[in-house]
Design a protein around this motif. Structure first.
Motif, mmCIF file in Angstrom:
data_model
loop_
_atom_site.group_PDB
_atom_site.id
_atom_site.type_symbol
_atom_site.label_atom_id
_atom_site.label_comp_id
_atom_site.label_asym_id
_atom_site.label_seq_id
_atom_site.Cartn_x
_atom_site.Cartn_y
_atom_site.Cartn_z
ATOM 1 N N SER A 1 0.839 -1.188 0.000
ATOM 2 C CA SER A 1 0.000 0.000 0.000
ATOM 3 C C SER A 1 0.878 1.243 0.000
ATOM 4 O O SER A 1 2.053 1.201 0.362
ATOM 5 N N ALA A 2 0.294 2.364 -0.407
ATOM 6 C CA ALA A 2 1.047 3.619 -0.412
ATOM 7 C C ALA A 2 1.517 3.964 0.994
ATOM 8 O O ALA A 2 2.629 4.457 1.199
ATOM 9 N N LYS A 3 0.672 3.674 1.989
ATOM 10 C CA LYS A 3 1.031 3.970 3.377
ATOM 11 C C LYS A 3 2.222 3.136 3.816
ATOM 12 O O LYS A 3 3.171 3.635 4.422
ATOM 13 N N ARG A 4 2.191 1.824 3.495
ATOM 14 C CA ARG A 4 3.298 0.955 3.910
ATOM 15 C C ARG A 4 4.571 1.325 3.158
ATOM 16 O O ARG A 4 5.659 1.349 3.728
ATOM 17 N N TRP A 5 4.442 1.616 1.857
ATOM 18 C CA TRP A 5 5.620 2.007 1.082
ATOM 19 C C TRP A 5 6.253 3.257 1.677
ATOM 20 O O TRP A 5 7.463 3.359 1.832
ATOM 21 N N SER A 6 5.404 4.213 2.055
ATOM 22 C CA SER A 6 5.908 5.445 2.657
ATOM 23 C C SER A 6 6.638 5.159 3.957
ATOM 24 O O SER A 6 7.701 5.720 4.228
ATOM 25 N N SER A 7 6.100 4.241 4.765
ATOM 26 C CA SER A 7 6.735 3.919 6.048
ATOM 27 C C SER A 7 8.077 3.240 5.845
ATOM 28 O O SER A 7 9.024 3.472 6.595
ATOM 29 N N VAL A 8 8.173 2.383 4.808
ATOM 30 C CA VAL A 8 9.447 1.725 4.514
ATOM 31 C C VAL A 8 10.488 2.753 4.103
ATOM 32 O O VAL A 8 11.634 2.728 4.557
ATOM 33 N N VAL A 9 10.089 3.685 3.237
ATOM 34 C CA VAL A 9 11.016 4.713 2.764
ATOM 35 C C VAL A 9 11.497 5.586 3.910
ATOM 36 O O VAL A 9 12.689 5.860 4.060
ATOM 37 N N HIS B 1 16.126 6.988 7.860
ATOM 38 C CA HIS B 1 16.522 7.612 9.119
ATOM 39 C C HIS B 1 17.177 6.668 10.129
ATOM 40 O O HIS B 1 17.845 7.135 11.041
ATOM 41 N N GLU B 2 16.989 5.380 10.017
ATOM 42 C CA GLU B 2 17.570 4.483 11.006
ATOM 43 C C GLU B 2 19.025 4.174 10.664
ATOM 44 O O GLU B 2 19.408 4.144 9.497
ATOM 45 N N PRO B 3 19.858 3.919 11.672
ATOM 46 C CA PRO B 3 21.285 3.666 11.415
ATOM 47 C C PRO B 3 21.533 2.244 10.916
ATOM 48 O O PRO B 3 20.762 1.326 11.203
ATOM 49 N N PHE B 4 22.624 2.079 10.185
ATOM 50 C CA PHE B 4 23.048 0.754 9.745
ATOM 51 C C PHE B 4 24.013 0.160 10.767
ATOM 52 O O PHE B 4 24.701 0.893 11.485
ATOM 53 N N ARG C 1 17.771 -1.244 2.222
ATOM 54 C CA ARG C 1 18.237 -0.475 3.377
ATOM 55 C C ARG C 1 17.545 -0.954 4.658
ATOM 56 O O ARG C 1 18.175 -1.090 5.706
ATOM 57 N N ARG C 2 16.261 -1.221 4.547
ATOM 58 C CA ARG C 2 15.498 -1.648 5.720
ATOM 59 C C ARG C 2 15.992 -2.998 6.238
ATOM 60 O O ARG C 2 16.164 -3.188 7.444
ATOM 61 N N LEU C 3 16.229 -3.944 5.323
ATOM 62 C CA LEU C 3 16.706 -5.251 5.766
ATOM 63 C C LEU C 3 18.128 -5.152 6.314
ATOM 64 O O LEU C 3 18.470 -5.813 7.298
ATOM 65 N N SER D 1 24.405 -12.878 -0.026
ATOM 66 C CA SER D 1 24.165 -12.588 1.386
ATOM 67 C C SER D 1 22.675 -12.637 1.671
ATOM 68 O O SER D 1 21.850 -12.803 0.759
ATOM 69 N N CYS D 2 22.330 -12.449 2.929
ATOM 70 C CA CYS D 2 20.924 -12.438 3.323
ATOM 71 C C CYS D 2 20.153 -11.291 2.677
ATOM 72 O O CYS D 2 18.916 -11.314 2.626
ATOM 73 N N MET D 3 20.859 -10.292 2.143
ATOM 74 C CA MET D 3 20.199 -9.180 1.454
ATOM 75 C C MET D 3 19.429 -9.652 0.226
ATOM 76 O O MET D 3 18.562 -8.944 -0.287
ATOM 77 N N GLU D 4 19.746 -10.837 -0.236
ATOM 78 C CA GLU D 4 19.040 -11.436 -1.367
ATOM 79 C C GLU D 4 17.535 -11.563 -1.097
ATOM 80 O O GLU D 4 16.735 -11.634 -2.020
ATOM 81 N N TRP D 5 17.165 -11.570 0.173
ATOM 82 C CA TRP D 5 15.771 -11.805 0.562
ATOM 83 C C TRP D 5 15.026 -10.522 0.922
ATOM 84 O O TRP D 5 13.975 -10.569 1.550
ATOM 85 N N ARG D 6 15.525 -9.384 0.497
ATOM 86 C CA ARG D 6 14.965 -8.124 1.003
ATOM 87 C C ARG D 6 13.506 -7.899 0.619
ATOM 88 O O ARG D 6 12.781 -7.195 1.321
ATOM 89 N N TYR D 7 13.045 -8.461 -0.496
ATOM 90 C CA TYR D 7 11.643 -8.304 -0.875
ATOM 91 C C TYR D 7 10.764 -9.401 -0.284
ATOM 92 O O TYR D 7 9.628 -9.149 0.115
ATOM 93 N N ALA D 8 11.269 -10.622 -0.247
ATOM 94 C CA ALA D 8 10.445 -11.748 0.209
ATOM 95 C C ALA D 8 10.391 -11.850 1.730
ATOM 96 O O ALA D 8 9.379 -12.297 2.281
ATOM 97 N N TYR D 9 11.464 -11.444 2.409
ATOM 98 C CA TYR D 9 11.507 -11.586 3.870
ATOM 99 C C TYR D 9 10.329 -10.882 4.556
ATOM 100 O O TYR D 9 9.636 -11.496 5.383
ATOM 101 N N PRO D 10 10.070 -9.612 4.250
ATOM 102 C CA PRO D 10 8.937 -8.962 4.932
ATOM 103 C C PRO D 10 7.597 -9.600 4.592
ATOM 104 O O PRO D 10 6.683 -9.602 5.425
#
Length: 344
Positions: A20-28, A33-36, A53-55, A98-107
């Protein structure tokens, strides 16, 4: 090696990730803003894809004791936010990834209610390997088993894409008590190890791995890996795919794996007793889908599903389709078990 379409400086997920647009906005917003984690290479700051970035923000290191190292290996993974009583899903990755391969499917798996782990295979990913341990097949297996024994602690649904399928088959045959079901995605299980690469002189091997992490080669690999992806979308995803190559130990670990001979699991396939789901991209240009049929015939208890208009890494190109197949596979088997228990 990964794919995302981009608009301006913000990468979008592939079309099959419905948000959803709301969820996409929250991911962005969260990704901005969160640290790596401090152990990730600085290149992470230049990656725009909010899902990547989120994963990345969730990657952590857990101590794993192993017999071949005096000290526990601080092992990188994405750990579930909540651990449940139900069977967990454990995600491996492909060769040199790496585990980053799953960034779309993991959530999507988490949203489906599964306790989900994404684990970096020893020698790849973002673990702390400054005091380089052996990274051959036996060491990778031992490390994964000790990780499972320390943190997961119960039979799992093990998911292996590409070479991760060979890792999964090898692990399942050696530790059948740890695996309840298998999911193999565009499985690389018929290669005879690393072949002639195992006999290369060290100097030549190091030159080869230097080339392996180069941007041009990674871009070309993306071209082969994905189905109908334009060049203009590739730079950000290529940076994600080579991020782990910038770890200080990567060259040594990769050469160590190459010269060790790698995975040769074709003789183990018929020994896999667990129910298995085979997923294959219909347009895979890396591994022929004829081998999917062969694998289906050789596994004692397997079902096969193909995803149309999809290349070698369906969980990146068609994550919603992959997650749907996994969820249906798990729930169908659970319903069968419940029915049997009820009848008894």
């Amino acid at each position: 090696m990964v794919f995302s379409a981009s608009v301006g400086s913000v990468a979008l997920p592939p079309p099959s990730v419905r948000v959803s647009a709301k969820r996409w906005s929250s991911v962005v917003v969260a990704a901005a803003h969160e640290p790596f984690p401090s152990f990730l290479p600085k290149l992470i700051d230049r990656i725009h894809d909010p899902f990547a970035r989120r994963l990345a923000m969730r990657i952590q290191r857990l101590p794993v004791p192993v017999r071949f190292s005096e000290n526990p290996i601080m092992s990188s993974c994405v750990k579930p936010l909540i651990q449940k009583k139900e069977t967990p899903i454990v995600l491996l990755h492909g060769f040199d990834s790496s585990c980053m391969e799953w960034r779309y499917a993991y959530p999507l798996l988490e949203e489906s209610g599964f306790e989900t782990w994404a684990i970096d295979i020893l020698g790849w990913g973002f673990s702390d390997l400054e005091k380089l341990p052996a990274c051959d097949v036996v060491s990778k297996r031992e490390h994964f088993y000790q990780f499972w024994k320390s943190y997961i602690k119960r039979p799992m649904i093990l998911v292996g894409p590409s070479l991760g399928s060979a890792v999964a088959v090898d692990f399942t045959v050696n530790y059948p008590e740890a695996v309840e079901k298998l999911v193999l995605i565009d499985a690389s299980v018929y290669a005879e190890g690393t072949g002639k690469l195992a006999t290369l002189p060290k100097a030549v091997a190091y030159a080869g791995v230097y080339l392996l992490k180069s941007l041009p080669l990674r871009l070309y690999a993306n071209y082969l890996t994905f189905y109908n992806v334009s060049f203009s979308t590739s730079l950000d995803c290529t940076n994600v795919g080579r991020l782990h190559c910038l770890m200080p130990w990567w060259d040594d670990a990769t050469v160590g794996f190459m010269t060790s001979g790698g995975y040769n699991v074709s003789s183990l396939i018929e020994k896999v007793k667990q129910k298995t789901l085979i997923i294959w991209g219909e347009n895979d240009r890396i591994i022929s889908n004829k081998l999917a049929v062969q694998l289906h015939c050789e596994l004692p208890d397997a079902v096969i599903r193909q995803i149309p208009n999809c290349g070698h890494i369906p969980h990146l190109e068609k994550p919603s389709s992959v997650v749907k197949l996994i969820v249906e596979f798990v729930q169908r088997e659970a319903k069968k078990l419940d029915k049997c228990v009820t009848q008894v």
